[in-house]
Design an enzyme around this catalytic site. Structure first.
Site, short mmCIF file in Angstrom:
data_model
loop_
_atom_site.label_atom_id
_atom_site.label_comp_id
_atom_site.label_asym_id
_atom_site.label_seq_id
_atom_site.Cartn_x
_atom_site.Cartn_y
_atom_site.Cartn_z
N ARG A 162 23.72 -13.13 8.95
CA ARG A 162 23.04 -12.99 7.66
C ARG A 162 23.91 -13.55 6.54
O ARG A 162 23.42 -14.08 5.56
CB ARG A 162 22.69 -11.50 7.38
CG ARG A 162 22.12 -11.26 6.00
CD ARG A 162 21.16 -10.08 5.94
NE ARG A 162 21.61 -8.91 6.67
CZ ARG A 162 22.55 -8.06 6.26
NH1 ARG A 162 23.14 -8.23 5.09
NH2 ARG A 162 22.89 -7.03 7.00
N TYR A 186 2.60 -23.89 -9.64
CA TYR A 186 2.12 -23.54 -8.30
C TYR A 186 1.54 -22.11 -8.32
O TYR A 186 2.13 -21.21 -8.92
CB TYR A 186 3.32 -23.65 -7.36
CG TYR A 186 3.10 -23.17 -5.96
CD1 TYR A 186 2.22 -23.83 -5.11
CD2 TYR A 186 3.79 -22.06 -5.48
CE1 TYR A 186 2.03 -23.38 -3.82
CE2 TYR A 186 3.61 -21.62 -4.18
CZ TYR A 186 2.72 -22.27 -3.36
OH TYR A 186 2.54 -21.84 -2.08
N ASP A 236 11.53 -26.55 -10.57
CA ASP A 236 10.92 -26.57 -9.25
C ASP A 236 10.64 -28.05 -8.94
O ASP A 236 9.70 -28.64 -9.46
CB ASP A 236 9.63 -25.75 -9.24
CG ASP A 236 9.00 -25.69 -7.85
OD1 ASP A 236 9.30 -26.57 -7.02
OD2 ASP A 236 8.19 -24.77 -7.59
N LYS A 242 7.85 -28.47 2.29
CA LYS A 242 7.05 -29.63 1.90
C LYS A 242 7.76 -30.92 2.30
O LYS A 242 8.02 -31.11 3.47
CB LYS A 242 6.75 -29.54 0.40
CG LYS A 242 6.26 -28.16 -0.06
CD LYS A 242 4.90 -27.79 0.51
CE LYS A 242 4.54 -26.32 0.30
NZ LYS A 242 4.63 -25.85 -1.07
#
Ligand SMILES: *Cc1c(COP(=O)(O)O)cnc(C)c1O
Length: 372
Positions: free
Chosen positions: A45, A97, A168, A193
Site C-alpha cells: 500500500r 466532467y 484536469d 483514457k
C-alpha cells in the site's frame, strides 16, 4: 532524452539480473525484512516497484519531480481536493466532467463551497476571486463543449493569492498539453483514457513539482489506500509507451471528422479547437501541440437513431482509447448535472460527443456520413 524516448524507456529499465527488457511485475503485497536492509520497501500500500516505474515515467514526461498514481481518475481527483481547508472556496471551470461535478458535491460536508465560472473569461475569474479561494480547478479543453481556458492567463490572474491551480489534463493528455509549464501546480489525469489508451484498465495520476504537495498526497494515499494494483500499473505503462503514436493518429482522425461534419445539413455547431473559427483557436495553438481527439456537435435529428445506424462507433462513455466512441452527454456522461444548469451551459439534448480512435479515417468518415 526527448518525450517519445521517455515514453518507452523511463521506468522500464531492463533488469540487470535476468536481462528482461520488460521489467517483471511486482505482485507481492509485503516485503521480507532483514536487519541489514535499508528501509525502502515495507508493504505494497505504501510502496511497489511496478507502480514507481510508472510514476517515474509520468513525472519525466512533464519534467516534474513527482507523479503519484491512483486506482482511478476520481481517486486522484479526490486526493487533489485534500489540499483544500474547511471554509475555503473552490473555483472550477463551469463545464467539467460529470463525475467531477459529482465529486464536488461531497465537499459541502467539509464546508467547502464550489463556484463554477467560465474560465475562458478572465474577468469573470477575477470577479470571483477572494481571500477564501483555495483552489482553481481547470478543465481545458472542457468536456463536452471543448472550450479552451488560457492557462498562462489564469495563472497570471491568481499568482499573487497563493491559490493552487489544478488542471484536469485528461482530454489533451501529456503529449498535447503540459499544464505545469503554464503555471499549474498539479496536472491531473484519468489514466483510464488516453494514457492507458485501450479501454481495459482504470487508473489516475497527479503530476507536480512541489515537495510539500508530495508529502500531503503520499501520506493521504498511504492512509486511505486508494492505490492501483501492480497488474493495472503494468497495463497503464504498457499503453503509455505508444501514447505519441496513438495521439497523432487520433488528432488527425478527429480533424478530418470535424471538417467533414461541418458541411452536413443534419449537423449544427461543431466544437473542436482545431477549427479556425473555434472561439479559442489562438489559445489552443499557444498551449497545445495539437487540438485533441475529442469533438462534439449538435445533431439535428434523434441521437438514438443515429447511434443505431453507426456500425463502427460504439455508443459508450469514456474517451481517448484506440476504438472510436460516441455518446450523448445529456443522458450519459453529464446526466448528474441538473437540467437547468446543463441547458445554461449549452449541453443540449442534441449534443453528441465523439472520441476518435486510431482506425482508418476513411472508414470512420464513411460510417458517419452514411448514418448522418
Ligand atoms: C474519465 C474522466 C475522469 C475520471 O476518471 P476515472 O478514471 O473514470 O475515475 C476525470 N476527468 C475527466 C476529464 C475524465 O474524462
Amino acid at each position: 532524452m526527448r518525450f517519445d524516448t521517455r515514453l518507452v524507456q523511463i521506468g522500464q529499465e531492463p533488469d540487470h539480473g535476468s536481462g528482461d527488457v520488460v521489467p517483471a511485475i511486482h505482485i507481492t503485497t509485503t516485503y521480507e525484512r532483514r536487519m541489514q536492509d535499508p528501509l525502502r520497501y515495507f508493504y505494497a500500500r505504501g510502496e511497489n516497484p511496478t507502480r514507481e516505474g510508472l510514476e517515474r515515467c509520468l513525472a519525466s514526461l512533464e519534467d516534474a519531480r513527482f507523479a503519484m498514481v491512483f486506482s482511478s481518475g476520481q481517486s486522484a481527483a479526490a486526493t487533489a481536493l485534500t489540499l483544500l481547508d474547511p471554509g475555503q472556496r473552490l473555483i472550477s471551470s463551469d463545464d467539467v466532467y460529470g463525475g467531477t461535478y459529482n465529486l464536488f458535491r461531497t465537499l459541502g460536508r467539509y464546508d467547502i463551497e464550489v463556484e463554477f465560472v467560465d474560465l475562458t473569461d478572465i474577468s469573470a475569474l477575477d470577479a470571483a476571486l477572494g481571500y477564501d479561494v483555495g483552489m482553481i480547478w481547470i478543465e481545458t479543453p472542457t468536456n463536452p463543449l471543448l472550450k479552451v481556458a488560457d492557462l498562462a492567463a489564469v495563472h497570471h490572474c491568481v499568482r499573487e493569492n497563493g491559490i493552487r491551480i489544478v488542471v484536469d489534463n485528461t482530454l489533451a493528455g501529456p503529449a498535447l498539453q503540459q499544464p505545469l509549464r503554464f503555471g499549474a501546480d498539479v496536472s491531473l489525469y484519468s489514466t483510464t483514457k488516453s494514457i492507458a489508451g485501450h479501454s481495459d484498465v482504470l487508473g489516475g495520476a497527479l503530476v507536480y513539482d512541489d515537495e510539500e504537495l508530495h508529502h500531503i498526497f503520499s501520506s493521504y494515499r498511504a492512509a486511505v489506500g486508494n492505490v492501483p494494483g501492480a497488474l493495472d500499473c503494468f497495463l497503464v505503462h504498457r499503453g503509455l509507451k505508444t501514447l505519441s503514436l496513438r495521439t497523432a493518429r487520433q488528432v488527425s482522425n478527429a480533424s478530418q471528422i470535424a471538417t467533414e461534419l461541418r458541411g452536413l445539413a443534419s449537423v449544427g455547431t461543431v466544437n473542436y479547437p482545431g477549427l479556425v473559427d473555434h472561439p479559442q483557436y489562438q489559445v489552443a495553438i499557444k498551449q497545445m501541440s495539437g487540438p485533441g481527439s475529442i469533438l462534439s456537435f449538435e445533431y439535428l435529428g434523434d441521437p438514438r437513431e443515429l447511434f443505431d445506424k453507426l456500425k463502427l462507433f460504439s455508443c459508450a462513455v469514456s474517451l481517448g482509447g484506440v476504438r472510436s466512441l460516441i455518446e450523448r452527454p445529456a443522458t450519459m456522461t453529464h446526466a448528474p448535472i441538473p437540467l437547468a444548469t446543463r441547458l445554461k451551459l449549452g449541453i443540449s439534448d442534441n449534443l453528441i460527443r465523439l472520441s476518435a480512435g486510431i482506425e482508418d479515417p476513411a472508414d470512420l468518415v464513411e460510417d458517419l456520413l452514411a448514418a448522418l
